[in-house]
Design a protein around this motif. Structure first.
Motif, PDB file in Angstrom:
ATOM      1  N   CYS A   1      21.287  62.926  -1.485  1.00  8.72           N
ATOM      2  CA  CYS A   1      22.736  61.743  -0.322  1.00  8.72           C
ATOM      3  C   CYS A   1      23.011  62.434  -0.698  1.00  8.72           C
ATOM      4  N   VAL A   2      23.972  61.387  -0.026  1.00  6.54           N
ATOM      5  CA  VAL A   2      25.886  61.286   0.166  1.00  6.54           C
ATOM      6  C   VAL A   2      26.484  61.148  -1.110  1.00  6.54           C
ATOM      7  N   PHE A   3      25.630  60.383  -1.966  1.00  3.80           N
ATOM      8  CA  PHE A   3      26.479  59.523  -3.096  1.00  3.80           C
ATOM      9  C   PHE A   3      26.106  60.726  -4.295  1.00  3.80           C
ATOM     10  N   PRO A   4      26.669  60.883  -5.273  1.00  5.16           N
ATOM     11  CA  PRO A   4      25.694  61.778  -6.845  1.00  5.16           C
ATOM     12  C   PRO A   4      25.208  60.419  -7.344  1.00  5.16           C
ATOM     13  N   LYS A   5      24.266  60.417  -8.195  1.00  2.99           N
ATOM     14  CA  LYS A   5      23.038  60.024  -8.504  1.00  2.99           C
ATOM     15  C   LYS A   5      22.627  59.876 -10.209  1.00  2.99           C
TER      16      LYS A   5
ATOM     17  N   LEU B   1      32.750  67.009  -8.007  1.00  2.00           N
ATOM     18  CA  LEU B   1      34.174  66.327  -6.767  1.00  2.00           C
ATOM     19  C   LEU B   1      32.949  64.811  -6.746  1.00  2.00           C
ATOM     20  N   TYR B   2      33.777  63.712  -6.446  1.00  2.00           N
ATOM     21  CA  TYR B   2      33.786  62.056  -5.457  1.00  2.00           C
ATOM     22  C   TYR B   2      33.712  61.606  -3.860  1.00  2.00           C
ATOM     23  N   PRO B   3      33.417  61.048  -3.410  1.00  2.02           N
ATOM     24  CA  PRO B   3      33.377  60.437  -2.071  1.00  2.02           C
ATOM     25  C   PRO B   3      34.574  59.924  -2.565  1.00  2.02           C
ATOM     26  N   PHE B   4      35.508  59.011  -2.884  1.00  2.65           N
ATOM     27  CA  PHE B   4      36.686  58.644  -3.188  1.00  2.65           C
ATOM     28  C   PHE B   4      37.537  59.165  -3.734  1.00  2.65           C
ATOM     29  N   GLU B   5      38.863  58.466  -3.540  1.00  4.67           N
ATOM     30  CA  GLU B   5      39.793  59.380  -4.463  1.00  4.67           C
ATOM     31  C   GLU B   5      39.396  58.164  -5.690  1.00  4.67           C
TER      32      GLU B   5
ATOM     33  N   PHE C   1      35.095  66.240  -0.705  1.00  5.47           N
ATOM     34  CA  PHE C   1      33.918  65.894  -1.007  1.00  5.47           C
ATOM     35  C   PHE C   1      33.560  65.817   0.055  1.00  5.47           C
ATOM     36  N   TYR C   2      33.930  65.678   1.113  1.00  7.58           N
ATOM     37  CA  TYR C   2      33.555  65.774   2.333  1.00  7.58           C
ATOM     38  C   TYR C   2      33.245  67.601   2.742  1.00  7.58           C
ATOM     39  N   ARG C   3      33.963  67.615   2.569  1.00  6.27           N
ATOM     40  CA  ARG C   3      34.156  69.467   2.872  1.00  6.27           C
ATOM     41  C   ARG C   3      33.421  69.569   2.482  1.00  6.27           C
ATOM     42  N   HIS C   4      32.923  70.097   0.928  1.00  6.28           N
ATOM     43  CA  HIS C   4      32.007  69.963   0.555  1.00  6.28           C
ATOM     44  C   HIS C   4      30.491  70.320   0.963  1.00  6.28           C
ATOM     45  N   LEU C   5      30.213  69.086   1.776  1.00  2.06           N
ATOM     46  CA  LEU C   5      29.012  68.407   1.810  1.00  2.06           C
ATOM     47  C   LEU C   5      28.730  69.520   3.175  1.00  2.06           C
ATOM     48  N   GLU C   6      29.722  68.857   3.873  1.00  2.04           N
ATOM     49  CA  GLU C   6      29.839  69.417   5.151  1.00  2.04           C
ATOM     50  C   GLU C   6      29.204  71.000   4.987  1.00  2.04           C
TER      51      GLU C   6
ATOM     52  N   THR D   1      12.622  67.130  -1.194  1.00  7.96           N
ATOM     53  CA  THR D   1      13.375  66.458  -1.654  1.00  7.96           C
ATOM     54  C   THR D   1      14.134  66.318  -2.867  1.00  7.96           C
ATOM     55  N   SER D   2      15.656  66.735  -2.843  1.00 11.00           N
ATOM     56  CA  SER D   2      16.359  67.441  -4.169  1.00 11.00           C
ATOM     57  C   SER D   2      17.254  66.763  -4.211  1.00 11.00           C
ATOM     58  N   TYR D   3      18.056  65.114  -4.052  1.00 11.62           N
ATOM     59  CA  TYR D   3      18.756  64.056  -4.272  1.00 11.62           C
ATOM     60  C   TYR D   3      20.641  64.381  -4.187  1.00 11.62           C
ATOM     61  N   ALA D   4      20.062  65.436  -5.749  1.00 16.00           N
ATOM     62  CA  ALA D   4      21.815  65.327  -5.444  1.00 16.00           C
ATOM     63  C   ALA D   4      22.068  66.494  -5.883  1.00 16.00           C
ATOM     64  N   TRP D   5      21.327  67.153  -5.825  1.00 17.39           N
ATOM     65  CA  TRP D   5      21.942  68.853  -5.172  1.00 17.39           C
ATOM     66  C   TRP D   5      22.840  69.288  -5.033  1.00 17.39           C
ATOM     67  N   THR D   6      23.894  68.605  -4.401  1.00 17.71           N
ATOM     68  CA  THR D   6      25.289  68.926  -3.955  1.00 17.71           C
ATOM     69  C   THR D   6      26.569  68.293  -4.786  1.00 17.71           C
ATOM     70  N   HIS D   7      25.691  68.262  -5.787  1.00 18.02           N
ATOM     71  CA  HIS D   7      26.994  67.778  -6.778  1.00 18.02           C
ATOM     72  C   HIS D   7      26.536  68.124  -8.788  1.00 18.02           C
TER      73      HIS D   7
END
Length: 595
Positions: free
Chosen positions: A256-260, A271-275, A291-296, A226-232
Motif C-alpha cells: 500500500c501507499v497509505f498506512p493501514k 511518516l505520513y503521506p500528507f503534511e 514520505f514519498y522519497r522513502h517509498l521511492e 503481500t505485505s501491505y504496510a511494510w514500508t511504514h
C-alpha cells in the motif's frame, strides 16, 4: 419503503453513502475501529448495542437507528450527490507575475541517459502559496522515432520541481516544458539515451493474452506475496523484510501507499503521506515529499531484487481520513503519486485493495481514477483493481489483468479457467487466503493448502499470490508488516517456481484434462498433471503411439523430482506414491537421452 432496520447487516448500512456518513459522524469510535471489518456481517442493532461509546445512551442509539431506517434508496442519494459534485479546478494562469522571465528556472539534467532507465529534469522554481495545488507542470518529450510523450511533473518541496521519464528507446531526445508558472514554462533541452544496460528487461506487459513478459520478451511468471504496510514500519523491520525477500522466491510484492489501520496494524507510522499529524489533522492538499522519497527508496530496492511493486493506491483500512478525502483531493493525490512513481520500471498500479469496502467511492470514481493513471503514466504500467465481495468488471479496457480475492471459502484457484474464459486476460489471484493461525478464515490455512492452491492455479493457467498471518508476540505478521517468514509454504512455492521456469516456451497453458485431474503444458509434448489432495497409488495414461516419453514423479510438498528409469509410450500405467500433493510430468524423450 424502509431501506434498513436494526436487523440489517452493518456492511450494507456502511455501503449506503448516507448510512456511512451517519455512522461516521455519530459513532466515530466504531467507524475508526481497527476491528470494524470483522463486524460487517453482524446486525447493525447488535453492533450499536455493544458499542462502548453508546453504553448508557439508549436515546442516542434509537436516534441512529431511526435515521438509518428513514434513508432513501441509494440510487436517489447517489444521483443527488453526483449532481452536487464539483470538478477539480485547473491551476490559475497567473501564478507568477508577467515580470518573471518565461523559462528562466534553473534546470539540471544529465546529457546522457540509458534506455529502460530514468531520466530526471530538476527545475528550481517558485514556492509561494501552495505549489502542490497551484502549479501545473508538464514536459513533452520527443523520441528518436518521432513519438511524443506528455509527462507530468511534480513539486518536491523547497522550491524544487521534477519531471521523470522511464526512457523507452535509445537515441537523441528533446523536451520542452509547459506550466502556468512562467519561470517553469518553455524550458527546453536535449539528451542522448544509450542502449539499455545489460540485463535491463524493461516494463512487464501482458503476453499471449493470459500471461506476462518483460518488454524485451523474456517471460515473467508472477510469484507474488503481500505485505501491505511494510514500508511504514521503520528501518530495522523494513531492512529485515528486504533481506527476507532477497532469500525468498517472490518476484512481486503487493503493498500500500497509505498506512493501514486494522487487525495487527495499530501502530502509527513514522511518516505520513500528507503534511500534518494524527492529533492535529492532515492537509490533504499538501503531500509530504519525505514520505514519498522513502517509498521511492523501497520501490527501488525491490527493483534491485527483481521484484515488481504492485502498489495499492486506495484502501479502506484507515483512521487518518485518507480513504474519505474529497473527489478533488483524491484526484490530486493520484496525479501526484503517478507523476512521482511512474518512472520506476517495476511499478504495477492497483487502484484499490477491496474497492467495494471504500463505500464513499462509486464506479464513476474508479473509472475516473483509471483515466488519470493512464493519462499520466507514459510507460503504461500494468493496471488493475482488487475486490472484497463483488468482482469489478474486469472486462473494462483499462484493466490489464484481474486481481482477485477469493469469493469461496474453500475454492479459488479451481475457478481460474472460468475467469480466463470470462475476461480473456491474465488471472492473478492476489489473495487466495493466507497461511497462518489467526481467528479469521482468510488467515488460517495451512502451508499444505497454500501450496496446493498455488499449484492448482498454475496448472489451470493462472497465478496465485502468497501471504502469511501467523500470530506474533509483537504483532509482526508478514501480511501486514513484513519481517520474516514463519510458514512452510515459501520453500514449496520456490520449488514450484523452478518447475514453472522449466516450461518450454515459458508459459504453462491448461490442456484438455480428465474430470478429476487438471493438466497443463504442450499437448503430447510436455504435460503436467496435478493430483492435489487426492492420493492415488497408480494412474493410467494415454499418449500417442510411436513416440517415447520420459516421466517425472514430482512430490510438490517434499520438493523432489523422481525421473523413472525407463521411457514409456502409448497406453501405460504409472505407479504413484499414494500420498497427497503429487504431480506427474510427461516429456518427449529425445534420441540418445531424456528431454
Amino acid at each position: 419503503m424502509t431501506t434498513f432496520t436494526a436487523e440489517s447487516p452493518l456492511y450494507f448500512v456502511m455501503g449506503h453513502s448516507e448510512g456511512n456518513r451517519i455512522l461516521s459522524e455519530r459513532v466515530p469510535t466504531l467507524t475508526n475501529n481497527p476491528l470494524l471489518h470483522t463486524l460487517y456481517f453482524h446486525e447493525v442493532g447488535t453492533i450499536l448495542g455493544t458499542e462502548d461509546s453508546l453504553q448508557g445512551k439508549p436515546e442516542e442509539t434509537a436516534e441512529i437507528l431511526r435515521l438509518i431506517g428513514a434513508l432513501e434508496p441509494e440510487d436517489t442519494v447517489a444521483q443527488r450527490l453526483a449532481a452536487g459534485a464539483a470538478d477539480l479546478p485547473a491551476p490559475a494562469a497567473g501564478y507568477e507575475p508577467d515580470t518573471v522571465e518565461r523559462g528562466s528556472a534553473a534546470a539540471v539534467y544529465p546529457s546522457t541517459a540509458a534506455a529502460q532507465a530514468r531520466f530526471q529534469l530538476t527545475l528550481t522554481g517558485p514556492s509561494h502559496s501552495n505549489p502542490f495545488t497551484d502549479v501545473e507542470l508538464r514536459a513533452e518529450f520527443t523520441a528518436p522515432s518521432g513519438k511524443t510523450l506528455s509527462v507530468p511533473g511534480f513539486y518536491d518541496g523547497n522550491g524544487s520541481y521534477k519531471v521523470r521519464l522511464l526512457v523507452p528507446e535509445a537515441g537523441d531526445w528533446t523536451f520542452a516544458t509547459s506550466s502556468n508558472a512562467r519561470s517553469l514554462d518553455g524550458v527546453t533541452g536535449t539528451f542522448i539515451a544509450d542502449e539499455a544496460d545489460a540485463g535491463a528487461k524493461g516494463v512487464v506487459r501482458v503476453a499471449n493474452t493470459f500471461h506476462f513478459a518483460y518488454q524485451d520478451g523474456t517471460p515473467y511468471l508472477p510469484v507474488g506475496t503481500t505485505s501491505y504496510a511494510w514500508t511504514h514500519q521503520g528501518d530495522v523491520l523494513e531492512k529485515q523484510t528486504l533481506d527476507t525477500l532477497a532469500a525468498g522466491p517472490f518476484n512481486k510484492m503487493r503493498m500500500c501507499v497509505f498506512p493501514k489501520s486494522y487487525l495487527f496494524n495499530e501502530n502509527e507510522p513514522e511518516l505520513y503521506p500528507f503534511e500534518g499529524s494524527f492529533a492535529a489533522g492532515f492537509d490533504y492538499d499538501r503531500p509530504n515529499p519525505a514520505f514519498y522519497r522513502h517509498l521511492e527508496q523501497r520501490i527501488g530496492q525491490l527493483d534491485e531484487l527483481g521484484i515488481e511493486a504492485d502498489l495499492i493506491l486506495f484502501h479502506a483500512y484507515d483512521r487518518w481520513g485518507f480513504s474519505t478525502m474529497s473527489p478533488g483531493q483524491d484526484d490530486r493525490y493520484l496525479k501526484y503519486v503517478v507523476a512521482r512513481l511512474a518512472s520506476h520500471r517495476n511499478i504495477w498500479w492497483s487502484l484499490a485493495n477491496e474497492y467495494d469496502l471504500l463505500f464513499r467511492k462509486t464506479t464513476e470514481d474508479w473509472e475516473r481514477f483509471a483515466g488519470i493513471v493512464q493519462a499520466d503514466d507514459p510507460s503504461g504500467h500494468l493496471l488493475s483493481i482488487h475486490n472484497c465481495q463483488d468482482f469489478y468488471d474486469y472486462s473494462r479496457p483499462w484493466i490489464t489483468h484481474s486481481s482477485i480475492q477469493r469469493q469461496d471459502v474453500h475454492k479459488t484457484a479451481e475457478f481460474t479457467g472460468e475467469w480466463r474464459d470470462r475476461w480473456q486476460k491474465p488471472v492473478v489471484i492476489d489473495e487466495c487466503a493466507y497461511e497462518g493461525n489467526i481467528d479469521q478464515g482468510w488467515g488460517n490455512i495451512t502451508g499444505e493448502e497454500m501450496t496446493r492452491r498455488f499449484w492448482e492455479g498454475a496448472v489451470r493457467g493462472g497465478y496465485v499470490g502468497h501471504g502469511e498471518t501467523y500470530m506474533h508476540a509483537d504483532d509482526v505478521l508478514w501480511w501486514a508488516k513484513g519481517g520474516e517468514f514463519h510458514g512452510s509454504s515459501p520453500d514449496r512455492i520456490a520449488f514450484l517456481r523452478r518447475i514453472l521456469e522449466e516450461t518450454p516456451g515459458g508459459f504453462l497453458e491448461p490442456l484438455p484434462s480428465a474430470w478429476d485431474v487438471p493438466t497443463a503444458g504442450i499437448r503430447h509434448n510436455y504435460e503436467i498433471s496435478y493430483f492435489g489432495f487426492n492420493q492415488p497409488t497408480y494412474r493410467n495414461f494415454v499418449m500417442p503411439a510411436g513416440r517415447r516419453y520420459a516421466v517425472d514423479i514430482i512430490d510438490t510438498w517434499n520438493m523432489t523430482v523422481e525421473t523413472l528409469p525407463d521411457t514409456v509410450q502409448g497406453r501405460f500405467r504409472l505407479e504413484l506414491p499414494g500420498r497427497q500433493f503429487i504431480a506427474v510430468r510427461i516429456r518427449t524423450a529425445h534420441e540418445g537421452g531424456r528431454s
